[in-house]
Design a protein around this motif. Structure first.
Motif: not given
Ligand code: ZN
Length: 249
Positions: A174-193
């Motif tokens: 971001y222009e103001g200097g911050n960073v962020f993990r903006s796209g993340c994958t997870f798995k819980r049980g059989n489900g993808k998130i």
């Protein structure tokens, strides 16, 4: 014939009715903006659901017929019924996909799945966001450039209180200097998130072609052809092979 993926886009649909600035950007609601965008892509059957509907529009029948659920919420997380959250949770463990958008990081369902507070820092200052595609070979990143820019965005900054993602796909600056993990994958049980952060309600981000491509890709990625309950597993009294009786030690 390739099976069509059944997508349900859930939105609390509150801002768009009580805030003129939001209504101007999303007169029919964020859920309908996303639905219109995804309809341009092949291979989806799309329906929407909102908080005000009976059972928030997420009945057993709706969820049974949903391959991938999209979730946008912000100011009304607390109004989502715990019983419905429990139902969604089980469906994800059984194999339903989930795409959590922007302020959905604080939704009951996402926090339940993550097991952490999912807190982050933020700032609404109309600043540039550059989203870096750091996993270009991942299915969700197909057709996405190495980086792309959103001219006006809300800053979401680290530290984002989530467990270590299975894979980090996008990182935002971001222009103001911050960073962020903006796209993340997870798995819980059989489900993808998939969690994806761009999408504040006063910016036309859900009309952006690149964003819609990522959302379409994420629905394809999160789809599982198999739904298998992890909740009701019978015991196996009869062994597969004979077990030799051993002498007591
Ligand atoms: Zn926001």
């Amino acid at each position: 014939m390739v099976k069509k993926i059944r997508v349900t886009i859930w939105n609390e649909f509150v801002h768009e009715k009580n805030d003129a600035a939001v209504k101007k950007v999303y007169p029919d609601g964020i859920h309908n903006a996303i639905a219109q965008g995804l309809k341009k892509e092949m291979g989806f059957i799309i329906q929407t659901a909102t908080l005000e509907q009976p059972e928030h529009g997420l009945t057993e029948k709706v969820l049974k017929n949903t391959d991938v659920l999209f979730w946008w919420g912000h100011m009304a997380h607390g109004q989502v019924d715990d019983e419905i959250v429990k139902r969604i949770h089980q469906k994800i463990l059984d194999g339903m996909g989930l795409v959590v958008l922007h302020s959905g990081h604080f939704s009951k369902i996402f926090r339940r799945l993550m097991g952490t507070n999912c807190s982050l820092t933020w700032r609404v200052a109309d600043e540039r966001e550059i989203v870096w595609n750091i996993a270009p070979s991942h299915p969700i990143a197909q057709g996405i450039a190495g980086s792309f820019e959103l001219p006006g965005s809300e800053m979401y900054g680290e530290r984002f209180d989530i467990p270590e993602p299975d894979q980090l796909l996008f990182v935002s600056w971001y222009e103001g200097g911050n960073v962020f993990r903006s796209g993340c994958t997870f798995k819980r049980g059989n489900g993808k998130i998939f969690y994806f952060s761009p999408g504040h309600e006063t910016y036309p981000i859900f009309y952006d072609k690149t964003i819609l491509r990522i959302l379409a890709n994420s629905a394809r990625w999160a789809y599982s052809p198999i739904r298998l309950s992890t909740n009701d597993v019978p015991n196996q009294k009869t062994p597969l092979a004979p077990i030799t009786k051993r002498k007591p030690i």
